[in-house]
Design a protein around this motif. Structure first.
Motif, mmCIF file in Angstrom:
data_model
loop_
_atom_site.group_PDB
_atom_site.id
_atom_site.type_symbol
_atom_site.label_atom_id
_atom_site.label_comp_id
_atom_site.label_asym_id
_atom_site.label_seq_id
_atom_site.Cartn_x
_atom_site.Cartn_y
_atom_site.Cartn_z
ATOM 1 N N VAL A 1 -72.134 30.985 -14.665
ATOM 2 C CA VAL A 1 -73.060 32.087 -14.950
ATOM 3 C C VAL A 1 -73.286 32.182 -16.457
ATOM 4 O O VAL A 1 -74.395 32.439 -16.925
ATOM 5 N N LEU B 1 -77.214 32.024 -17.868
ATOM 6 C CA LEU B 1 -77.949 33.170 -18.429
ATOM 7 C C LEU B 1 -78.594 32.891 -19.787
ATOM 8 O O LEU B 1 -79.743 33.305 -20.013
ATOM 9 N N ASP C 1 -82.618 33.387 -20.252
ATOM 10 C CA ASP C 1 -83.194 34.447 -21.081
ATOM 11 C C ASP C 1 -84.074 33.896 -22.191
ATOM 12 O O ASP C 1 -84.946 34.601 -22.701
ATOM 13 N N SER D 1 -78.552 43.275 -23.557
ATOM 14 C CA SER D 1 -79.693 43.297 -22.642
ATOM 15 C C SER D 1 -80.141 44.727 -22.375
ATOM 16 O O SER D 1 -81.344 45.004 -22.282
ATOM 17 N N GLN E 1 -78.050 39.518 -28.299
ATOM 18 C CA GLN E 1 -77.987 38.652 -27.126
ATOM 19 C C GLN E 1 -77.617 37.225 -27.525
ATOM 20 O O GLN E 1 -76.803 36.576 -26.861
ATOM 21 N N ALA F 1 -74.245 35.505 -26.284
ATOM 22 C CA ALA F 1 -74.451 34.331 -25.421
ATOM 23 C C ALA F 1 -73.684 33.138 -25.948
ATOM 24 O O ALA F 1 -73.133 32.337 -25.180
ATOM 25 N N ASN G 1 -80.157 41.369 -16.091
ATOM 26 C CA ASN G 1 -78.860 40.825 -16.470
ATOM 27 C C ASN G 1 -77.716 41.787 -16.155
ATOM 28 O O ASN G 1 -76.565 41.337 -15.989
ATOM 29 N N VAL H 1 -76.265 41.362 -12.583
ATOM 30 C CA VAL H 1 -75.626 40.042 -12.539
ATOM 31 C C VAL H 1 -74.266 40.107 -13.230
ATOM 32 O O VAL H 1 -73.255 39.634 -12.700
#
Length: 486
Positions: free
Chosen positions: A22, A26, A30, A94, A113, A117, A179, A182
């Motif tokens: 995951v 993501l 994104d 997010s 983000q 990330a 997001n 999730v």
């Protein structure tokens, strides 16, 4: 399982890996999904063209410069822990994006983000070395590669669907707020499944190395992302000139720290593993295809007057190929052995040359025959998807598992640098060839030149890859075990 030297693989390793994937899914999702929302963002927040560019570049730039640090944090403090910290931070960022009331609030949210990330994403690739036996690593890396194909397939399409549905009257905001559920589901199920892995004896952080690495990467990536759009101002040129100096300072600092018994962010001794430098050059050449998506869209809409929706649908065969390629990598390994990576890069180059031929033989202003265009795009995507897992193995397999977080960050940063560099260089070649003209003939000719440049880079990567696969990665990786991590 808190150490690298595990005698028996964990029975829940595949469930753990699915959770970690995951974090790999993501970030690219994104990146793709926000593109379709830019017109809605402009209308809702009154964002200018330059601010729109920052919405993209703030995420991409900070993601790229933080990846090495994110990978090393996983080595030191635990990959599971850093994955969850990154995931929670990504969800919070997010939420900030989804609640943004001004363009600059959205830019700040996107920057956060990108940073979070980069903490989350490298942990999946690093964990492949730590939790899987050798026999299962090819399949794990194939699934890792398929995640990127899936993100490229569903990213822009999902964004368009969510915006058109206008769920709860949220408009474009739903594409970032999605997001949150999730992340909640991953936290709910993942905390009980994910066990900790970390590098043995890696207990100290390297703040000096972190700062110098970020400055070095920023001096390269920020001008490449923003420079051409801004007309290559003085600050962009100054940063590019300063980058080699910063890189030298970073390397010198890390070398001294390693010799003094410290724990460098990027250990120079590890990077001297046989073949690793060439493998990273292959990674740099692999993403030379990055400008293809932008320039093909310009060709379709500018030279052929294709609608934005139709132009997006043209890419579906590419996405299908990119999704299927990694899943079939184990099958191709049985057929081609160690030559799967050069075969995949060769397929990309051949597909691009085939597309060049098709455009050359099609009258200016006419759409190339779909019966030929779709298979060529599928071939390009399939080759890229086929080459990715074996590329990751080619790089990560050359270092000891204790350094898997570090090398995961290095290879991910290399791919991001490749994206920015190829967009700047090949995109610059395209726009230089185009000049001030906007007619279909000029766009077509400029696009053909760009296609040839991309195909040449991928062919060079294929040839370099052939020289590498003759040297077993496991043997090369022994060089990284000479000095244990501190």
């Amino acid at each position: 399982m808190s150490r690298e030297d595990v005698s028996l693989p964990d029975p829940r390793r595949w469930a753990m890996f699915v959770i970690l994937l995951v974090g790999a899914f993501l970030p690219p999702l994104d990146f793709f999904i926000i593109n379709v929302a830019l017109p809605s963002i402009r209308q809702d927040l009154g964002a200018s063209a330059s601010t729109e560019q920052l919405v993209i570049s703030a995420y991409a730039g900070l993601y790229a410069v933080t990846l090495i640090t994110g990978g090393r944090l996983g080595d030191i403090y635990g990959r599971g822990r850093m994955f969850f910290i990154g995931l929670i931070g990504f969800a919070a960022a997010s939420l900030l994006c989804g609640c943004a009331g001004s363009p600059w609030a959205l830019v700040i949210g996107r920057a956060l983000q990108g940073i979070t990330a980069a903490v989350m994403a490298p942990q999946a690739l690093a964990s492949v070395q730590a939790i899987f036996p050798e026999a299962e690593k090819p399949l794990a890396l194939s699934l890792y590669g398929a995640v990127f194909g899936l993100a490229s397939v569903v990213g822009q399409a999902l964004g368009g669907v969510l915006i058109s549905l206008n769920l709860f009257g949220l408009g474009w905001r739903v594409i970032v707020l999605v997001n949150l559920p999730v992340a909640a589901l991953v936290l709910l199920f993942g905390i009980r499944v994910l066990k900790e892995t970390r590098a043995r004896n890696a207990t100290r952080l390297d703040p000096g190395g972190m700062a110098l690495s970020m400055l070095t990467l920023a001096a390269l990536i920020v001008p490449l992302i923003e420079g051409r759009e801004a007309g290559w101002p003085l600050w962009a040129r100054a940063l590019l000139i300063a980058m080699p100096v910063l890189a030298w300072l970073f390397w010198r600092y890390e070398t001294r720290l390693g010799r003094a018994g410290g724990s460098p962010l990027v250990d120079p001794a590890v990077l001297q593993a046989p073949g690793l430098g060439r493998a990273l050059v292959v990674a740099l050449l692999y993403y030379a295809i990055a400008p293809f998506f932008l320039l093909f869209s310009v060709f379709l809409q500018g030279a052929l007057h294709t609608s934005a929706l139709s132009a997006g649908l043209v890419f579906l065969p590419f996405g299908a190929g990119f999704l299927l390629g990694p899943l079939l990598t184990p099958l191709f390994r049985r057929a081609f052995g160690v030559y799967v990576n050069p075969f995949g890069m060769g397929l990309q180059s051949a597909g691009l040359l085939g597309l060049l031929w098709l455009i050359t033989t099609t009258p200016i202003g006419m759409h190339p025959a779909s019966i030929l265009l779709a298979p060529l795009l599928f071939t390009i995507g399939f080759g890229q998807g086929l080459a990715l897992p074996t590329l990751m193995r080619m790089v990560t397999g050359r270092v000891a598992p204790a350094y898997s977080g570090m090398i995961a960050g290095v290879v991910s940063s290399t791919l991001q640098i490749s994206t920015a560099l190829s967009v700047a260089v090949i995109g610059g070649i395209f726009y230089s060839a185009l000049g001030t003209r906007t007619d279909p003939t000029a766009i077509t000719e400029a696009f053909k030149i760009a296609l040839a440049c991309i195909a040449l880079c991928l062919a060079a990567g294929m040839l370099l890859s052939i020289t590498l696969v003759r040297q077993p990665a496991a043997q090369a990786g022994m060089a990284a075990t000479i000095r244990p991590p501190q």
